[in-house]
Design an enzyme around this catalytic site. Structure first.
Site, mmCIF file in Angstrom:
data_model
loop_
_atom_site.group_PDB
_atom_site.id
_atom_site.type_symbol
_atom_site.label_atom_id
_atom_site.label_comp_id
_atom_site.label_asym_id
_atom_site.label_seq_id
_atom_site.Cartn_x
_atom_site.Cartn_y
_atom_site.Cartn_z
ATOM 1 N N GLY A 10 0.417 -1.083 -0.017
ATOM 2 C CA GLY A 10 0.190 -0.020 0.127
ATOM 3 C C GLY A 10 0.835 1.379 0.459
ATOM 4 C CE LYS A 74 -6.020 -5.954 -6.101
ATOM 5 N NZ LYS A 74 -7.374 -5.949 -6.781
ATOM 6 N N GLY A 116 4.780 -7.745 4.559
ATOM 7 C CA GLY A 116 5.299 -8.874 3.185
ATOM 8 C C GLY A 116 5.735 -8.531 2.753
ATOM 9 C CB THR A 137 3.382 -0.402 8.014
ATOM 10 O OG1 THR A 137 2.129 -0.944 8.114
ATOM 11 C CG2 THR A 137 4.136 -0.679 8.666
ATOM 12 C CG ASP A 139 -2.186 -0.678 9.920
ATOM 13 O OD1 ASP A 139 -2.597 0.001 10.054
ATOM 14 O OD2 ASP A 139 -2.478 -1.455 9.598
ATOM 15 C CG MET A 181 -6.756 2.207 7.116
ATOM 16 S SD MET A 181 -5.448 2.781 6.056
ATOM 17 C CE MET A 181 -6.696 2.578 4.562
ATOM 18 N NE ARG A 183 -5.812 -6.991 7.376
ATOM 19 C CZ ARG A 183 -7.035 -7.496 6.716
ATOM 20 N NH1 ARG A 183 -7.720 -8.432 7.049
ATOM 21 N NH2 ARG A 183 -7.259 -6.909 5.383
ATOM 22 C CD GLU A 234 -8.562 -1.522 8.276
ATOM 23 O OE1 GLU A 234 -9.250 -1.001 7.856
ATOM 24 O OE2 GLU A 234 -7.682 -1.733 8.559
ATOM 25 C CD GLN A 286 -7.897 6.095 8.293
ATOM 26 O OE1 GLN A 286 -6.994 5.275 9.118
ATOM 27 N NE2 GLN A 286 -8.472 5.092 8.026
#
Length: 361
Positions: A10, A74, A116, A137, A139, A181, A183, A234, A286
C-alpha cells in the site's frame, strides 16, 4: 555504482521522502539510482519498467503524497497471507526478476514495504540479490522499529476528522463513530483518538463489550456532554471474536478486506441508547495527501540510511528507528513480528486517566 529502489504494498505519505533521501545520498556518493515502477512488477521483463532517478527528476517530491514510482499489493509476487503464514514467490518469477537486475547492472536493491514485501526482500537476499529494506506501514505495527513514516500523517488525518465531526455532533447532540485503519494493531485509533479528543476508543488489542460502550455513552450525556465521539479500528473484534468484513478472501492477496465495524457500533449504540448516531469510515483518506513534517524528515532519514547500509555492504538488513536514532536490524528478525498496543501500557493508562473508555469495563 548503480542501485535500484522500489515501493511495494500500500501507499502512504512519506514514500517520496524516502526516494528523496535515497537519491540525495546516492548522488553525493556518485552513484546512479534506478527506480522500478509499480513495486516488484517493475522487475519483470513484461512489467511496467523502470526510470532513472536523479536530483532533477526528484526535485520537489518531498512534499508530495503517494509515490512517483507507483506501487501495488497485487500481481506475481508473494503477498502476506496472515500473521505468520507467508507464500513464497514462484521460482520462475524470481528468476525473471534476478535476470532483470543482472541485465541492468543493479548492484544492490532497496525495497520499501511492509512485512509482506520485506519477506519477499528476504527471499531475494537468500537467492543472492544484495538487498536492504525500509519499513513502510501506516499501522506502525512492526516490532523492529518504534515508528514508521506515514503513521504520523494518518494520525493527523484522524485528528482533523474528529475536530470537524465534533462541531457538527455538538450542534445536533449526536454520537459520531469514526472507523479507522488498523488490522492487527490499534495505534492509529489510539493516537488519533487521544489527539482528537475522542470519548471512546475501540482497539483490536482490548476486547470491548457493546453494552459497556452504550453505558458510557449514556453516562456522558447524563453528565452534560452534548455529543460523543467514538473511534474504532477496523480490526477491533466483535463480542464473539469475529471481524467485520466487506468482502471475502481476495483471490490475489489472500487477505480478507476488513470494514463495517464502525457502522455496526453506530447501529448498536443507537439501538441501546436511543441517541441519534452517525458513522464515518475514513478509509483511504488516511493514506492520501501530503506527509506531515515528521514523516518527511523520517522518510528522508530512512532513505539516507538505506544507502549507507549498501555502502557498508550490510545486506539483508532493514532500516529501524529506535530512541530517536535511525539504525538497522536483520530483515529476518523484523518480519512477522508485530508491535501491538499493550493494554497496560503508559499511553493506554494516560488515555484512561483523561476519561477515554476502551469499552472493556
Amino acid at each position: 555504482m548503480r542501485i535500484g529502489i522500489l515501493n511495494s504494498g500500500g501507499d502512504c505519505p512519506g514514500l517520496n521522502a524516502v526516494i528523496h533521501g535515497v537519491v540525495g545520498a546516492a548522488t553525493e556518493l556518485g552513484w546512479e539510482v534506478i527506480g522500478f515502477r509499480d513495486g516488484f512488477e517493475g522487475l519483470l521483463p513484461n512489467g511496467p519498467g523502470h526510470i532513472k532517478l536523479d536530483v532533477d527528476r526528484t526535485v520537489g517530491i518531498l512534499k508530495l503524497g503517494g509515490t512517483i514510482l507507483g506501487t501495488t499489493n497485487k500481481g506475481n509476487f508473494a503477498a502476506k497471507i496472515g500473521v505468520d503464514n507467508v507464500a513464497l514467490v514462484p521460482v520462475e518469477i524470481m528468476d525473471q526478476a534476478k535476470a532483470t537486475i543482472k541485465y541492468l547492472g543493479i548492484e544492490a536493491l532497496i525495497i520499501v514495504g511492509g512485512d509482506g514485501s520485506l519477506t519477499t526482500a528476504l527471499q531475494l537476499c537468500n537467492e543472492g540479490v544484495p538487498a536492504v529494506g525500509v519499513p513502510k506501514t501506516i499501522d506502525n505495527d512492526l516490532q523492529a522499529t518504534a515508528m514508521t513514516f506515514g503513521f504520523d500523517s494518518a494520525v493527523a488525518t484522524v485528528v482533523d476528522a474528529l475536530d470537524r465531526l465534533h462541531t457538527t455532533a455538538d450542534s445536533h447532540q449526536r454520537v459520531m463513530v469514526v472507523e479507522v485503519m488498523g488490522r492487527h494493531a490499534g495505534w492509529i485509533a489510539l493516537w488519533g483518538g487521544i489527539g482528537g479528543g475522542a470519548d471512546i476508543v475501540l482497539l483490536p488489542e482490548i476486547k470491548f463489550n457493546i453494552d459497556n460502550v452504550a453505558r458510557q455513552v449514556n453516562h456522558l450525556y447524563a453528565t452534560g456532554h452534548r455529543s460523543v465521539l467514538i473511534v474504532v479500528a477496523e480490526g477491533a473484534e466483535l463480542e464473539d471474536g469475529s471481524l467485520m468484513t466487506r468482502e471475502q478472501m481476495d483471490a490475489e492477496r489472500r487477505q480478507v478486506k476488513l470494514g463495517g465495524i464502525g457502522e455496526y457500533v453506530g447501529r448498536k449504540v443507537e439501538q441501546l441508547t436511543g441517541k441519534e448516531t452517525r458513522d464515518v469510515r475514513l478509509g483511504h483518506l488516511q493514506r492520501g495527501g501530503s506527509p506531515t513534517p515528521l514523516d518527511r524528515i523520517l522518510g528522508t532519514r530512512f532513505g539516507v540510511k538505506a544507502v549507507n547500509l549498501i555502502r557498508e555492504k550490510k545486506f539483508g538488513r532493514m532500516v529501524s528507528y529506535q530512541s530517536y536514532h535511525v539504525g538497522d536490524v536483520s530483515i529476518e528478525e523484523a518480519v512477522n513480528q508485530l508491535r501491538l498496543v499493550q493494554p497496560d501500557s503508559e499511553v493506554v493508562q494516560a488515555a484512561r486517566s483523561v476519561g477515554i473508555s476502551f469499552g472493556d469495563r
